[in-house]
Design a protein around this motif. Structure first.
Motif, mmCIF file in Angstrom:
data_model
loop_
_atom_site.group_PDB
_atom_site.id
_atom_site.type_symbol
_atom_site.label_atom_id
_atom_site.label_comp_id
_atom_site.label_asym_id
_atom_site.label_seq_id
_atom_site.Cartn_x
_atom_site.Cartn_y
_atom_site.Cartn_z
ATOM 1 N N ASP B 25 -5.420 -8.097 10.138
ATOM 2 C CA ASP B 25 -6.185 -7.498 9.038
ATOM 3 C C ASP B 25 -5.245 -6.947 7.964
ATOM 4 O OD1 ASP B 25 -8.777 -8.000 9.623
ATOM 5 O OD2 ASP B 25 -9.379 -5.885 9.758
ATOM 6 N N TRP B 26 -4.205 -6.290 8.454
ATOM 7 C CA TRP B 26 -3.248 -5.698 7.511
ATOM 8 C C TRP B 26 -2.510 -6.788 6.736
ATOM 9 C CZ3 TRP B 26 -3.459 -0.823 6.134
ATOM 10 C CH2 TRP B 26 -4.041 0.088 7.000
ATOM 11 N N SER B 28 -3.624 -9.758 6.093
ATOM 12 C CA SER B 28 -4.573 -10.333 5.125
ATOM 13 C C SER B 28 -4.723 -9.421 3.916
ATOM 14 C CB SER B 28 -5.955 -10.507 5.772
ATOM 15 O OG SER B 28 -5.866 -11.345 6.870
ATOM 16 N N ALA B 29 -4.773 -8.111 4.189
ATOM 17 C CA ALA B 29 -4.908 -7.148 3.082
ATOM 18 C C ALA B 29 -3.751 -7.288 2.101
ATOM 19 C CB ALA B 29 -4.955 -5.735 3.661
ATOM 20 N N MET B 30 -2.550 -7.434 2.637
ATOM 21 C CA MET B 30 -1.371 -7.556 1.769
ATOM 22 C C MET B 30 -1.403 -8.876 0.993
ATOM 23 S SD MET B 30 1.415 -6.190 4.476
ATOM 24 C CE MET B 30 1.003 -4.816 5.524
ATOM 25 N N ILE B 54 4.858 -6.302 8.684
ATOM 26 C CA ILE B 54 4.075 -6.930 9.754
ATOM 27 C C ILE B 54 4.965 -7.252 10.950
ATOM 28 C CG2 ILE B 54 2.761 -9.019 10.375
ATOM 29 C CD1 ILE B 54 1.177 -6.948 8.762
#
Lengths: 101, 175
Positions: B25-26, B28-30, B54
């Motif tokens: 999720d993180w 993808s957020a970036m 990551i």
């Protein structure tokens, strides 16, 4: 539980405290605080792990992929305010008590 | 789209694909933020910083998982070792008790001049065997709740010893 905050974390918390109810995008926080992604995201991850920050995906504009949003939780807001109050004027971080809800 | 931005997008897309579930999720957020970064160099540095984040996060998660597995293994080994020790102790107790009973029989025979104990009647041997096995079973029942491995050790050894004695007597003594 108590934990010591880095100056960068304080900067991020301060950025959220300006408008605590509003959701913010990662890149906007980065621009406002001057922190690079390599510094900003570990802070966001830690805050989220400690339930001080809530995350969400916005629906975004049609045809565009959603973006991740961030906002302080009520606990996070209280914590950030306490930290802000405790932080000495020399810019060094203070230590605030934080507990799981 | 410039090569730099293309590289940044490809790099973060690969990170999203390969990152573990906890950090996807993180990642993808970036990646999503890349669309809103002005400047190709800025986008590249954003992608490089994000990749580092990551990797560090995933590494930490892996380390935590590995440590948890080691703790579980250690706990499992402790439980297994305790059970094995209990079983061995139970078996040893049963063996020592059986030897003590046989020694007592021989000693009694010598003391009271009863002759060779191996010449005793089938009924006498059956009585001795029943009493001994009964004692083992009572001990196993008493230990069953609190020290089950030890109780199992006593029971199994009692069965083995009883069988051994029965075979020995039937083939060598009571013919």
């Amino acid at each position: 539980m108590k934990f010591r905050l880095s100056p960068q974390t304080l900067v991020v918390l301060d950025a959220f405290l300006d408008t605590p109810q509003d959701w913010k995008y990662g890149y906007d926080i980065s621009r406002n605080t001057g922190l690079k992604s390599g510094t900003l995201y570990p802070i966001l991850m830690r805050l989220a792990d400690r339930k001080l920050l809530e995350t969400s995906w916005d629906s975004g504009e049609p045809g565009k992929p959603p973006r991740h949003l961030y906002r302080l939780t009520p606990n996070g807001t209280a914590f950030a305010r306490e930290e802000h109050r405790l932080a000495p004027s020399n810019g060094r971080p203070g230590v605030a008590a934080w507990s799981h809800s | 789209m410039s090569i730099l931005r293309q590289f940044a997008i490809k790099l973060l897309s690969a990170v999203v694909r390969t990152s573990p579930e906890e950090s996807r999720d993180w990642a993808s957020a970036m990646l999503r933020e890349l669309d809103f970064i002005e400047g190709d160099w800025a986008a590249l540095f954003w992608a490089l910083g994000s990749t580092t984040v990551i990797f560090r996060y995933s590494g930490r998660q892996l380390l935590v998982r590995f440590q948890n597995q080691r703790v579980i293994k250690k706990v499992f080994m402790n439980v297994f070792q305790k059970r094995a020790l209990g079983f061995i102790a139970g078996s040893a107790i049963a063996l020592v008790a059986a030897i003590a009973i046989l020694a007592l029989i021989h000693l009694s025979a010598d003391l009271f001049s009863l002759g060779n104990p191996e010449r005793m009647s089938r009924t006498a041997w059956a009585l001795i065997a029943a009493l001994s096995e009964g004692a083992f079973i009572v001990a196993a029942i008493a230990l069953w709740r609190k020290r089950r491995p030890m109780a199992v050790g006593i029971l199994l050894s009692a069965i083995a010893i009883g069988a051994h004695v029965a075979i020995h007597l039937s083939t060598h003594v009571l013919r």
